[in-house]
Design a protein around this motif. Structure first.
Motif, PDB file in Angstrom:
ATOM      1  N   THR A  92      51.003  51.361  37.374  1.00  0.00           N
ATOM      2  CA  THR A  92      51.459  52.351  38.344  1.00  0.00           C
ATOM      3  C   THR A  92      50.056  52.422  39.398  1.00  0.00           C
ATOM      4  OG1 THR A  92      50.623  54.192  36.886  1.00  0.00           O
ATOM      5  CG2 THR A  92      53.027  53.906  37.505  1.00  0.00           C
ATOM      6  N   ASP A  93      50.279  52.584  40.559  1.00  0.00           N
ATOM      7  CA  ASP A  93      49.119  52.771  41.554  1.00  0.00           C
ATOM      8  C   ASP A  93      48.981  54.272  41.825  1.00  0.00           C
ATOM      9  OD1 ASP A  93      50.685  52.018  44.716  1.00  0.00           O
ATOM     10  OD2 ASP A  93      50.769  53.880  43.436  1.00  0.00           O
ATOM     11  N   SER A  94      47.799  54.778  42.207  1.00  0.00           N
ATOM     12  CA  SER A  94      47.467  56.147  42.315  1.00  0.00           C
ATOM     13  C   SER A  94      48.131  56.825  43.355  1.00  0.00           C
ATOM     14  CB  SER A  94      45.910  56.251  42.318  1.00  0.00           C
ATOM     15  OG  SER A  94      45.588  55.916  43.690  1.00  0.00           O
ATOM     16  N   GLY A  95      48.590  56.249  44.282  1.00  0.00           N
ATOM     17  CA  GLY A  95      49.318  56.802  45.242  1.00  0.00           C
ATOM     18  C   GLY A  95      48.385  56.996  46.642  1.00  0.00           C
ATOM     19  N   GLY A  96      47.119  56.450  46.386  1.00  0.00           N
ATOM     20  CA  GLY A  96      45.880  56.673  47.258  1.00  0.00           C
ATOM     21  C   GLY A  96      46.395  55.938  48.560  1.00  0.00           C
ATOM     22  N   ILE A 143      46.830  52.040  34.797  1.00  0.00           N
ATOM     23  CA  ILE A 143      46.967  52.983  35.761  1.00  0.00           C
ATOM     24  C   ILE A 143      45.704  52.957  36.884  1.00  0.00           C
ATOM     25  CG2 ILE A 143      48.098  54.687  34.302  1.00  0.00           C
ATOM     26  CD1 ILE A 143      45.512  56.360  34.133  1.00  0.00           C
ATOM     27  N   MET A 144      45.772  53.462  38.095  1.00  0.00           N
ATOM     28  CA  MET A 144      44.742  53.252  38.872  1.00  0.00           C
ATOM     29  C   MET A 144      43.939  54.363  39.180  1.00  0.00           C
ATOM     30  SD  MET A 144      45.377  49.942  39.276  1.00  0.00           S
ATOM     31  CE  MET A 144      43.832  49.884  40.376  1.00  0.00           C
ATOM     32  N   ALA A 145      42.558  54.222  39.438  1.00  0.00           N
ATOM     33  CA  ALA A 145      41.969  55.622  39.953  1.00  0.00           C
ATOM     34  C   ALA A 145      42.468  55.827  41.348  1.00  0.00           C
ATOM     35  CB  ALA A 145      40.370  54.916  40.021  1.00  0.00           C
ATOM     36  N   PHE A 146      42.048  57.182  41.803  1.00  0.00           N
ATOM     37  CA  PHE A 146      42.458  57.945  42.930  1.00  0.00           C
ATOM     38  C   PHE A 146      41.334  57.335  43.953  1.00  0.00           C
ATOM     39  CE2 PHE A 146      45.123  60.152  45.592  1.00  0.00           C
ATOM     40  CZ  PHE A 146      44.184  61.002  46.578  1.00  0.00           C
ATOM     41  N   GLU A 148      40.180  56.074  48.077  1.00  0.00           N
ATOM     42  CA  GLU A 148      40.578  55.885  49.449  1.00  0.00           C
ATOM     43  C   GLU A 148      40.388  54.720  50.167  1.00  0.00           C
ATOM     44  OE1 GLU A 148      37.967  58.288  52.427  1.00  0.00           O
ATOM     45  OE2 GLU A 148      39.093  57.449  54.022  1.00  0.00           O
ATOM     46  N   CYS A 149      41.244  54.212  50.410  1.00  0.00           N
ATOM     47  CA  CYS A 149      41.517  52.791  51.186  1.00  0.00           C
ATOM     48  C   CYS A 149      41.046  53.048  52.897  1.00  0.00           C
ATOM     49  CB  CYS A 149      42.828  52.141  50.911  1.00  0.00           C
ATOM     50  SG  CYS A 149      42.934  50.670  52.010  1.00  0.00           S
ATOM     51  N   ALA A 150      39.663  52.678  53.168  1.00  0.00           N
ATOM     52  CA  ALA A 150      39.399  52.722  54.337  1.00  0.00           C
ATOM     53  C   ALA A 150      40.142  51.686  55.473  1.00  0.00           C
ATOM     54  CB  ALA A 150      37.832  52.060  54.283  1.00  0.00           C
ATOM     55  N   GLY A 187      39.276  50.946  37.614  1.00  0.00           N
ATOM     56  CA  GLY A 187      38.702  51.389  38.944  1.00  0.00           C
ATOM     57  C   GLY A 187      38.778  50.419  40.127  1.00  0.00           C
ATOM     58  N   ILE A 188      38.442  51.030  41.199  1.00  0.00           N
ATOM     59  CA  ILE A 188      38.870  50.362  42.387  1.00  0.00           C
ATOM     60  C   ILE A 188      37.642  50.217  43.289  1.00  0.00           C
ATOM     61  CG2 ILE A 188      40.291  50.528  44.647  1.00  0.00           C
ATOM     62  CD1 ILE A 188      42.394  51.998  43.107  1.00  0.00           C
ATOM     63  N   ILE A 189      37.367  48.893  43.545  1.00  0.00           N
ATOM     64  CA  ILE A 189      35.931  48.675  44.467  1.00  0.00           C
ATOM     65  C   ILE A 189      36.368  48.771  46.081  1.00  0.00           C
ATOM     66  CG2 ILE A 189      34.304  46.915  45.168  1.00  0.00           C
ATOM     67  CD1 ILE A 189      34.554  46.135  41.968  1.00  0.00           C
ATOM     68  N   GLN A 190      35.563  49.522  46.666  1.00  0.00           N
ATOM     69  CA  GLN A 190      35.955  49.463  48.198  1.00  0.00           C
ATOM     70  C   GLN A 190      34.750  49.065  48.871  1.00  0.00           C
ATOM     71  OE1 GLN A 190      38.704  50.260  49.618  1.00  0.00           O
ATOM     72  NE2 GLN A 190      39.895  51.319  47.981  1.00  0.00           N
ATOM     73  N   GLY A 191      34.514  49.396  50.148  1.00  0.00           N
ATOM     74  CA  GLY A 191      33.286  48.886  50.952  1.00  0.00           C
ATOM     75  C   GLY A 191      33.479  48.120  52.241  1.00  0.00           C
ATOM     76  N   SER A 219      43.506  43.488  52.883  1.00  0.00           N
ATOM     77  CA  SER A 219      45.028  43.265  53.363  1.00  0.00           C
ATOM     78  C   SER A 219      45.480  44.551  54.075  1.00  0.00           C
ATOM     79  CB  SER A 219      45.871  42.992  51.976  1.00  0.00           C
ATOM     80  OG  SER A 219      47.174  42.765  52.328  1.00  0.00           O
ATOM     81  N   VAL A 220      44.526  45.035  54.922  1.00  0.00           N
ATOM     82  CA  VAL A 220      44.824  46.028  55.878  1.00  0.00           C
ATOM     83  C   VAL A 220      44.745  45.852  57.295  1.00  0.00           C
ATOM     84  CG1 VAL A 220      44.307  47.786  54.123  1.00  0.00           C
ATOM     85  CG2 VAL A 220      42.355  46.775  55.399  1.00  0.00           C
ATOM     86  N   GLY A 221      44.920  44.477  57.405  1.00  0.00           N
ATOM     87  CA  GLY A 221      44.927  44.146  58.868  1.00  0.00           C
ATOM     88  C   GLY A 221      43.829  43.087  59.288  1.00  0.00           C
ATOM     89  N   ARG A 244      40.568  41.186  37.253  1.00  0.00           N
ATOM     90  CA  ARG A 244      40.306  41.461  38.540  1.00  0.00           C
ATOM     91  C   ARG A 244      41.587  41.517  39.549  1.00  0.00           C
ATOM     92  NH1 ARG A 244      36.048  36.567  38.594  1.00  0.00           N
ATOM     93  NH2 ARG A 244      34.404  37.473  37.627  1.00  0.00           N
ATOM     94  N   TYR A 245      41.668  42.828  39.880  1.00  0.00           N
ATOM     95  CA  TYR A 245      43.207  42.777  40.657  1.00  0.00           C
ATOM     96  C   TYR A 245      43.064  43.160  42.245  1.00  0.00           C
ATOM     97  CZ  TYR A 245      47.051  45.908  41.718  1.00  0.00           C
ATOM     98  OH  TYR A 245      48.337  46.700  42.460  1.00  0.00           O
ATOM     99  N   LEU A 246      43.514  42.160  43.140  1.00  0.00           N
ATOM    100  CA  LEU A 246      43.502  42.313  44.709  1.00  0.00           C
ATOM    101  C   LEU A 246      44.815  42.911  44.960  1.00  0.00           C
ATOM    102  CD1 LEU A 246      42.383  41.638  47.188  1.00  0.00           C
ATOM    103  CD2 LEU A 246      43.138  39.367  46.940  1.00  0.00           C
ATOM    104  N   MET A 247      44.509  44.256  45.483  1.00  0.00           N
ATOM    105  CA  MET A 247      45.749  44.935  45.729  1.00  0.00           C
ATOM    106  C   MET A 247      46.626  44.442  47.165  1.00  0.00           C
ATOM    107  SD  MET A 247      43.549  48.345  44.802  1.00  0.00           S
ATOM    108  CE  MET A 247      44.469  49.319  43.938  1.00  0.00           C
ATOM    109  N   GLY A 248      47.769  44.438  47.113  1.00  0.00           N
ATOM    110  CA  GLY A 248      48.423  44.294  48.242  1.00  0.00           C
ATOM    111  C   GLY A 248      48.644  42.828  48.720  1.00  0.00           C
ATOM    112  N   VAL A 249      48.290  42.113  47.864  1.00  0.00           N
ATOM    113  CA  VAL A 249      48.284  40.393  48.565  1.00  0.00           C
ATOM    114  C   VAL A 249      49.348  39.744  47.416  1.00  0.00           C
ATOM    115  CG1 VAL A 249      46.719  38.598  48.544  1.00  0.00           C
ATOM    116  CG2 VAL A 249      46.021  40.807  49.252  1.00  0.00           C
TER     117      VAL A 249
END
Ligand SMILES: CCOC(=O)Nc1nc2cc3nc(NC)[nH]c3cc2c(=O)[nH]1
Length: 372
Positions: A92-96, A143-146, A148-150, A187-191, A219-221, A244-249
């Motif tokens: 399940t994703d965190s809904g973030g 389960i996924m950490a909550f 923020e996807c910039a 955990g989810i790595i951003q940046g 994968s946000v444009g 290692r999980y690449l989200m939305g691809v």
């Protein structure tokens, strides 16, 4: 331990890996594609059909299930596996991501995110602790950490503040997570697209010692080459002995390029979403069935595919179903598209085994019509 990753083989030519993820609901062979079942169903597919096409794990969505039917009902039903009659692994994703993609309907603070329901406009508030509580109720294996996807593009200052908040939220998620023996928290790595920020986020998140990690914020444009470049310097910063999980691809080319750059897990709504528009992924590239040229085409959707749809129906019949807006159209296209991506991942795992992944990519791209 809820989640145990077993690294089976590292590809000699690329960053690709063969692995197994052991979960309380079974073992997942990686690299893997995860069909998306946002509202506790992979749209139009039964669990039996998902098993027929060898789907090993499916994704469901915290934000949606919290809003409807409510995670307390799902818990009362005995958890998401029982509720939807799926006895294999669930992530399940965190809904973030959903909450952030609601645009101006939401307000972000250190505490969490206030947003309005897309269903009835009612006001809600999700904090890292709430996101974990909901996922604990759903009983999903991963389960996924909550986070923020910039958005893309976003300037350096925004991305830095956002990744640092994601780290603070990750710590709160880890503290709030109750069922560590049955549910693995990733955990989810951003940046964003900034190398130094990806390094900072990778360091801060991997220091928290999660059983697996996702690469978020892609994968946000952004153009595909830029996504590949970010992966090139991010996955090597992630522990080798964790998934290692690449989200939305994503699309077939992104799956192959992601595996080559060390990704093990993927999810994307594409196969079932384009299916509802009568579009199929085939070995010769995309086929959009509403085109007039298929009116009296009595050949299968994909001559090289041995799935139920391709063995039993012609393009002419599928075009008729789509034009007549028949429910069976979405089912037959979804079945084929999911089968196509799951078969692609099986072929990729085979190619890693035989150390010929780059040849496989060349052959696939030529046939599919991608330029290398
Ligand atoms: C699957 C875990 O989702 C989360 O809890 N957070 C999250 N989800 C994302 C979903 C995404 N989908 C796409 N493209 C279609 N990009 C995504 C990024 C994230 C993300 O950074 N963070």
């Amino acid at each position: 331990m809820a989640i145990k990753y077993e690294l089976i083989k590292e590809c000699k030519q690329t960053g690709a890996r063969l692995g197994k993820i052991h979960t309380p609901h079974g073992t997942i062979e990686t690299p893997i594609f995860m069909p998306v079942g946002t509202q506790a169903t992979v749209k139009s597919m039964t669990p039996e059909e998902l098993k027929e096409i060898e789907s090993q794990i499916i994704l469901s969505n915290t934000y949606h299930l919290y809003l409807r039917p409510g995670h307390d009902l799902v818990e009362k039903a005995g958890g998401l596996h029982k509720f939807m009659n799926w006895d294999r692994p669930i992530l399940t994703d965190s809904g973030g991501f959903q909450v952030f993609s609601l645009g101006d309907l939401r307000k972000i603070s250190e505490e969490g995110v206030e947003f309005r329901s897309h269903i009835d406009g009612s006001k809600h508030f999700i904090s890292p602790e709430k996101a974990i509580e909901i996922q604990n109720s759903l009983g999903s294996d991963i389960i996924m950490a909550f986070d923020e996807c910039a958005p893309y593009p976003a300037d350096r200052e925004y991305v830095k503040n956002s990744l640092e908040r994601t780290t603070r939220w990750a710590k709160r998620c880890k503290k709030a997570h109750k069922n560590t023996d049955t549910q693995g928290l990733f955990g989810i790595i951003q940046g964003g697209i900034y190398k130094d920020m990806r390094e900072q986020s990778a360091k801060e998140i991997t220091e928290l010692d999660f059983p697996g990690y996702a690469v978020g914020g892609l994968s946000v444009g952004e153009p595909k080459p830029l996504m590949y470049e970010v992966l090139e310097y991010t996955t090597p910063l992630m522990p080798k002995n964790k998934p290692r999980y690449l989200m939305g691809v994503g699309s077939p080319d992104c799956l192959i390029e992601g595996v080559i750059r060390g990704i093990d897990m993927f999810d994307c709504v594409l196969p079932t979403r384009i299916a509802r528009n009568g579009t199929a992924m085939t070995s010769q590239g995309r086929v959009t069935i509403k085109q007039a040229r298929f009116y009296d085409d009595f050949t299968p959707l994909d001559p090289e595919c041995d799935c139920y749809t391709c063995r039993n129906y012609t393009k002419a019949y599928l075009r008729h179903l789509f034009k007549a807006n028949e429910i069976l159209s979405a089912r037959l296209f979804s079945y084929h598209n999911l089968y196509f991506l799951l078969k692609l991942m099986k072929n990729i795992r085979e190619a890693i085994k035989n150390d010929n992944l780059l040849d496989y990519r060349k052959e696939f791209f030529e046939k599919y019509g991608y330029e290398l």
